[in-house]
Design an enzyme around this catalytic site. Structure first.
Site, PDB file in Angstrom:
ATOM      1  CD1 TRP A 324      -2.989   1.435   0.850  1.00 30.80           C
ATOM      2  CD2 TRP A 324      -1.431   2.426   2.090  1.00 30.80           C
ATOM      3  NE1 TRP A 324      -3.460   2.674   1.184  1.00 30.80           N
ATOM      4  CE2 TRP A 324      -2.513   3.313   1.939  1.00 30.80           C
ATOM      5  CE3 TRP A 324      -0.322   2.846   2.842  1.00 30.80           C
ATOM      6  CZ2 TRP A 324      -2.546   4.588   2.509  1.00 30.80           C
ATOM      7  CZ3 TRP A 324      -0.336   4.114   3.400  1.00 30.80           C
ATOM      8  CH2 TRP A 324      -1.442   4.966   3.235  1.00 30.80           C
ATOM      9  CG  HIS A 325       3.364   2.281   3.273  1.00 28.47           C
ATOM     10  ND1 HIS A 325       2.718   1.267   3.920  1.00 28.47           N
ATOM     11  CD2 HIS A 325       3.319   3.347   4.116  1.00 28.47           C
ATOM     12  CE1 HIS A 325       2.311   1.687   5.111  1.00 28.47           C
ATOM     13  NE2 HIS A 325       2.653   2.951   5.246  1.00 28.47           N
ATOM     14  N   GLY A 326       3.800   1.750  -1.369  1.00 27.19           N
ATOM     15  CA  GLY A 326       4.479   2.115  -2.605  1.00 27.19           C
ATOM     16  C   GLY A 326       4.629   0.936  -3.541  1.00 27.19           C
TER      17      GLY A 326
END
Lengths: 493, 344
Positions: A324-326
Site C-alpha cells: 500500500w505504501h508504494g
C-alpha cells in the site's frame, strides 16, 4: 496544496472567515466542499475528475448495496465498486510496477518483450481516499451502518480537505454525523486546533525538513560504502524524518479540522515509545492499521482459525500494508519484516503465556482496538524503556528497506551499519551528526514521557504563560526554518 | 483543555512571536544587511516560464555563475529594449538547461550561452544536479506552488531574515563552524555579501563585501582550494567530441525552430584565468565549440572593450564593471548585428 505553504495560510484564513459567517449550514457545507476541491485541484486540476468519479460511484453503489435485497445483485454491485476503486488505484499507482514485473517475467522466460514505458502520474493521496471510500462500500455491503443520506454529505466525507491527501483515514461513522448538524469551533476548540496545527507544522518544517531530511537524503543517496557512524546517523535521521513528516501532517490535519469544529481520529500516539511491534502498530498510523485489521486481517480469518492461519494472516496483512505504501518490492520487504517481527513477538508471548499467566487486555494502553495481534502484556515498566529502545532500533532497520529504492542499496546500507569499515571516507559534517543526535534523543525521551497522555492534556496542566512560550518558540522556529512548500512524504503513497 | 482564557493565550503567543521577529529583523538590519532573494528553484522556474515571450522582445541567458554577475539586467533591458531572462545557475554546467530548452518545442527565442570551460565541458554528473532539480521543479510545478511563490516574492524583498543561506535555522547552525572529521566535504562556504540575488536572478557583490579584503580573499581561497582538489584532467578526445556533438544537436534543434544561439566567454582574471588558459586553451575548446556548432561567439579577450576587467576575486565582475561589460557586449552585438544573425 500543502499545509506548510503561504498558499495554505491564505486559504485557511479565508476558510475560517467563511465558516464563521452567519450562512445556513448547507451553504457552509457547500463552501467546505468547494474549498476541498480547490485544495485538491491546486496540485493537478484534472485529477479532480477521479475524485468525483470515485465519490459518485461509491455513493450510489453504496446505497444500492444497502437496499438491494437480491444477494447476487449485491455481490455484483460490490464487485463493480471494488473494480472501480481498486482498478483506479492499480492503474495509477501500480501500473508501471506491474508492467515492469511482467516484462521481467517475460524476459526470464525467454520472450523478448520491451513495451514503451508508460508515463503515469500518481494522483496525490489516491491510496488514502480509495481506502476511505472502500470502507464505506464494504460497510454498506455488510450493512454495518446506515447509508449516507445526501450526496453533499458523502462528497464532503470523502473530500474534506484536512484528511483528503494523507489521512487520517476516516470511517463514515466518525465523520458523516458531524456534517449533519451545524458546527462551528468554540474558542477552546479554535485554540486547541491552532496549537495542534502549529505543532504539526513544527514537526514537519523544523524537525523533518530542516534538521533531518538533508542527512537522510545524503546517506540514502550516497552511492559508495559508508562508515558505521554515517550509516546509522542517516538511518536514524530517516526514522525521525518519516515520523515527524507523517505525524506532523496528521497533527496539522486534526488541528485544521478542529479549528472548523470537526474532530478527526488520532493517527499517532508516540510510536517510538512502543514496547514491541503490536504496540508499535497501535501507535503508528493508527487509522491504517485499524483499517487493515477490520477490512483485511479479520475477513481473512484473523486469529479465529488456529495458530498457523493466524501467522499467515498476519504476514498477508503486513505484506499488503507494505505494498500500500508504494509500488516497489522494497516496500513489500518492509511490510514482510514487520510481519516477521510480529511473528516473533507472538511466538514469544505464546511461550510466556504457557509458562506465566497473561495479564488481561484491560491493562493494555489505549487504542488496543487498532492492534492486529495481542500486545506485549507482560512487559514490565521498569525495564520498559530498554525494550522500547530495542523496538525502536529494530524498527529503524525496517526503515532501510522503506527508504531505499533498490534492494542493493538497502543491503549495502545494512552492511555499512553493522560492518562499516573505519577506512570508508566520512560523509556527514559534525553539525549534521549533532542535529540528528539531539533531535532523535529528545524525540525518544519525549515519546517515552508522553506515551500515556496527549499534548492537549499536558498543555492543560501547565501554566498558560508556559504554553504561550512553547507555542511562540515553535512558531519562531517555523519562521526561521524557511522550509516552506516541501511536499509531505506520504503524499506519494 | 488548554486554558480557561484561550484568546488571551493566542494574543500572548502572537505578541511574543511578533516581538521576536521584529527584534531579529532589526538586529540584522542594524548589521547593515539588506533583503535579497534566495536563488531557489522557485525563482528559477518563474524565469523559465517566461522563455516563450516573442524572440524580438526577449533574450534568454544560460551559463554558470559568471553571467549572473557579469550581465547587468537593467542595462541590457534599457539599451536593448528587450527582456533579459536569466536562467544561468551557479556551480553548474549550462548544458543541462540548454538541452531542456532545445527539447522544448515551444522555445523559439534568442539564447546566449555563457561558457566557463571547467564547468561547461565537465562530464561529471555533479554539475547537472542543481539544474536538473530546477528543471524538474519547473515541469512539475503545481498551481499551489505558483501561488505560494506569488506571495513569497512580496515578502522576500522586505525581510532580511528570509535569507536562507545565512539566517535560516540551518544557515545559522552551519555557520557555527564545528570542526569536521578529516576528509568530510562541507561544501563551499561563500561569505555574506558575495552573492546578493535580485528578483531578476542577477547576482551582485555588495559594497561591504567589496570593501572587505578578508571576505574577498576568502572567496579567492575557495577557488584555490577547488583548484587543489584531485580531479580528472580536462576532457579531451572522444569525450570532448561527444560533448560538442550533443551541444551541436541542441543548437540545431533550436535553429530548426527559428531560434538563435550565441556563445559568450565572460571575463576572469589573475591566477584563475591563468589556470583556465592552461587547462582549457582557447583554440582547443572555445574555437572548436564555435566551429562545431557553426555559432558565433564573443570571447572577452578578443575585444579591447571587454579584455581589461579585473575581477575582485578573479572570477566575477563587480556591479560597476558588470554595467560596463554589458554595454560592451551590446555595442558588439549592435555593431555586428550578431544576435539576429548569430546562426545565419
Amino acid at each position: 496544496m500543502v499545509f506548510n505553504s503561504y498558499t495554505f495560510i491564505a486559504f485557511f484564513i479565508i476558510m475560517l472567515i467563511l465558516h464563521n459567517l452567519p450562512f445556513p449550514w448547507k451553504v457552509k457545507k457547500v463552501n467546505l466542499l468547494l474549498a476541498s476541491y480547490i485544495f485538491y485541484a491546486a496540485w493537478n486540476p484534472p485529477f479532480i475528475l477521479l475524485l468525483w468519479l470515485s465519490t459518485v460511484i461509491d455513493f450510489f453503489v453504496g446505497r444500492a448495496l444497502y437496499t438491494q435485497p437480491n444477494k447476487n445483485k449485491r455481490h455484483l454491485l460490490l464487485v463493480v465498486s471494488l473494480i472501480g476503486n481498486l482498478g483506479m488505484l492499480c492503474f495509477f499507482k501500480y501500473g508501471t510496477f506491474l508492467l515492469d514485473n511482467f516484462v521481467l517475467i517475460c524476459n526470464a522466460l525467454g520472450f523478448d518483450y520491451h513495451p514503451a514505458h508508460p508515463n503515469i502520474i500518481l494522483p496525490a493521496g489516491i491510496s488514502f481516499y480509495t481506502f476511505t471510500t472502500l470502507c464505506y462500500t464494504v460497510d454498506m455491503y455488510k450493512r454495518k451502518s446506515e447509508p449516507v443520506k445526501s450526496l453533499l454529505d458523502f462528497s464532503l466525507f470523502v473530500t474534506f480537505f484536512p484528511h483528503l491527501v494523507a489521512g487520517p483515514i476516516v470511517r463514515p461513522p466518525q465523520l458523516v454525523p458531524q456534517f449533519e448538524t451545524p458546527r462551528k469551533a468554540s474558542k477552546q476548540q479554535l485554540t486547541n486546533g491552532l496549537l495542534l496545527l502549529t505543532l504539526g507544522l513544527f514537526m514537519k518544517v523544523v524537525l523533518a525538513d530542516s534538521l533531518l531530511s538533508a542527512t537522510a537524503d545524503a546517506v540514502f543517496g550516497f552511492p559508495g560504502k559508508l562508515g558505521a557512524l554515517d550509516a546509522w546517523t542517516g538511518v536514524l535521521a530517516f526514522s525521525g524524518q518519516i515520523f515527524f513528516d507523517f505525524a506532523g501532517y496528521s497533527t496539522a490535519a486534526i488541528g485544521v479540522a478542529l479549528c472548523l469544529g470537526f474532530v478527526l481520529p488520532q493517527n499517532f500516539l508516540y510510536p517510538y515509545a512502543a514496547i514491541g511491534f503490536s504496540d508499535f502498530w497501535r501507535r503508528w498510523h493508527i487509522t491504517l492499521s485499524s483499517w487493515l485489521r477490520d477490512y483485511l486481517y479479520i475477513p481473512l480469518g484473523g486469529n479465529r482459525q488456529g495458530n498457523f492461519k493466524t501467522y499467515i494472516n498476519i504476514m498477508i496483512t503486513m505484506l499488503i500494508g507494505g505494498l500500500w505504501h508504494g509500488a516497489n518490492w522494497t516496500f513489500v520487504a518492509w511490510g514482510g519484516l514487520h510481519g516477521l517481527y510480529l511473528w516473533a513477538e507472538r511466538a514469544l508471548n505464546y511461550h510466556k503465556s504457557s509458562t506465566t499467566p497473561l495479564m488481561g487486555n484491560s491493562s493494555e494502553p489505549m487504542i488496543s482496538t487498532a492492534s492486529i495481534v495481542p500486545g506485549l502484556s507482560s512487559a514490565k515498566m521498569n525495564n520498559g524503556f530498554l525494550k522500547a529502545l530495542l523496538t525502536f532500533l529494530l524498527v529503524c532497520i525496517t526503515w532501510v528497506f522503506f527508504r531505499s529504492t533498490t534492494f542493493g542499496g538497502a543491503w549495502q546500507l545494512l552492511g555499512d551499519m553493522f560492518g562499516g569499515q573505519a577506512g570508508n571516507p566520512p560523509l556527514l559534517t559534525t553539525i549534521a551528526i549533532i542535529k540528528v543526535a539531539v533531535v532523535i534523543t529528545l524525540m525518544l525521551i519525549f515519546h517515552w514521557l508522553m506515551r500515556g497522555t496527549t499534548v492537549l492534556k499536558v498543555a492543560g496542566r501547565i501554566p498558560s504563560w508556559s504554553v504561550a512560550l512553547i507555542w511562540s518558540a515553535m512558531l519562531i522556529l517555523i519562521i526561521l526554518s524557511q522550509e516552506s512548500s516541501k511536499s509531505f512524504i506520504y503524499f506519494q503513497f | 483543555m488548554i486554558t480557561t482564557r484561550p484568546l488571551k493565550l493566542i494574543v500572548l503567543t502572537l505578541v511574543l512571536v511578533t516581538g521576536a521577529a521584529v527584534c531579529w529583523e532589526l538586529f540584522l538590519r542594524g548589521k547593515g544587511l539588506k533583503p535579497d532573494f534566495d536563488d531557489s528553484p522557485e525563482l528559477w522556474a518563474d524565469k523559465r516560464a517566461r522563455v516563450y515571450e516573442p524572440a524580438d522582445k526577449t533574450t534568454v541567458f544560460i551559463g554558470s555563475s559568471r553571467i549572473k554577475y557579469d550581465l547587468d539586467v537593467d542595462t541590457w533591458q534599457n539599451l536593448m529594449g528587450t527582456n533579459a531572462i536569466q536562467l544561468a545557475m551557479v556551480g553548474s554546467s549550462p548544458r543541462t538547461i540548454f538541452s531542456d530548452l532545445a527539447n522544448d518545442p515551444n522555445f523559439k527565442g534568442n539564447l546566449i550561452v555563457d561558457v566557463t570551460e571547467i564547468l561547461f565541458f565537465s562530464p561529471a554528473p555533479q554539475v547537472s544536479i542543481t539544474p536538473n532539480e530546477a528543471i524538474s521543479y519547473y515541469h512539475k510545478r503545481t498551481p499551489a506552488q505558483k501561488a505560494s511563490f506569488g506571495l513569497d516574492k512580496m515578502l522576500e524583498p522586505r525581510l532580511v531574515m528570509l535569507d536562507k543561506d545565512f539566517y535560516s535555522l540551518n544557515g545559522l547552525l552551519d555557520h557555527l563552524y564545528v570542526p569536521n572529521r578529516d576528509g568530510v566535504y562541507a561544501g563551499l562556504d561563500f561569505p555574506i555579501g558575495f552573492h546578493s540575488t535580485l528578483f531578476s536572478r542577477q547576482n551582485k557583490m555588495t559594497d561591504s563585501f567589496l570593501a572587505d579584503t578578508a571576505r574577498i580573499n576568502k572567496v579567492r581561497g575557495i577557488w584555490g582550494s577547488l583548484a587543489r582538489l584531485k580531479s580528472d584532467p580536462p576532457v579531451s578526445g572522444k569525450a570532448l567530441d561527444a560533448i560538442l556533438f550533443s551541444v551541436k544537436h541542441d543548437v540545431d534543434q533550436i535553429r530548426a525552430r527559428g531560434g538563435s544561439v550565441l556563445f559568450l566567454r565572460t571575463p576572469s582574471s589573475g591566477p584563475f584565468l591563468m589556470g583556465e588558459k592552461m587547462g582549457y586553451p582557447k583554440e582547443k575548446y572555445w574555437d572548436k565549440l564555435l566551429a562545431t556548432t557553426h555559432c558565433k561567439g564573443i570571447y572577452f579577450g578578443d575585444h579591447a572593450s571587454l579584455s581589461n576587467f579585473q575581477c575582485p576575486e578573479f572570477s566575477h565582475l563587480n556591479p560597476h564593471d558588470a554595467v560596463l561589460y554589458t554595454k560592451g557586449i551590446i555595442d558588439i552585438l549592435k555593431k555586428e548585428n550578431r544576435l539576429a544573425t548569430a546562426i545565419h
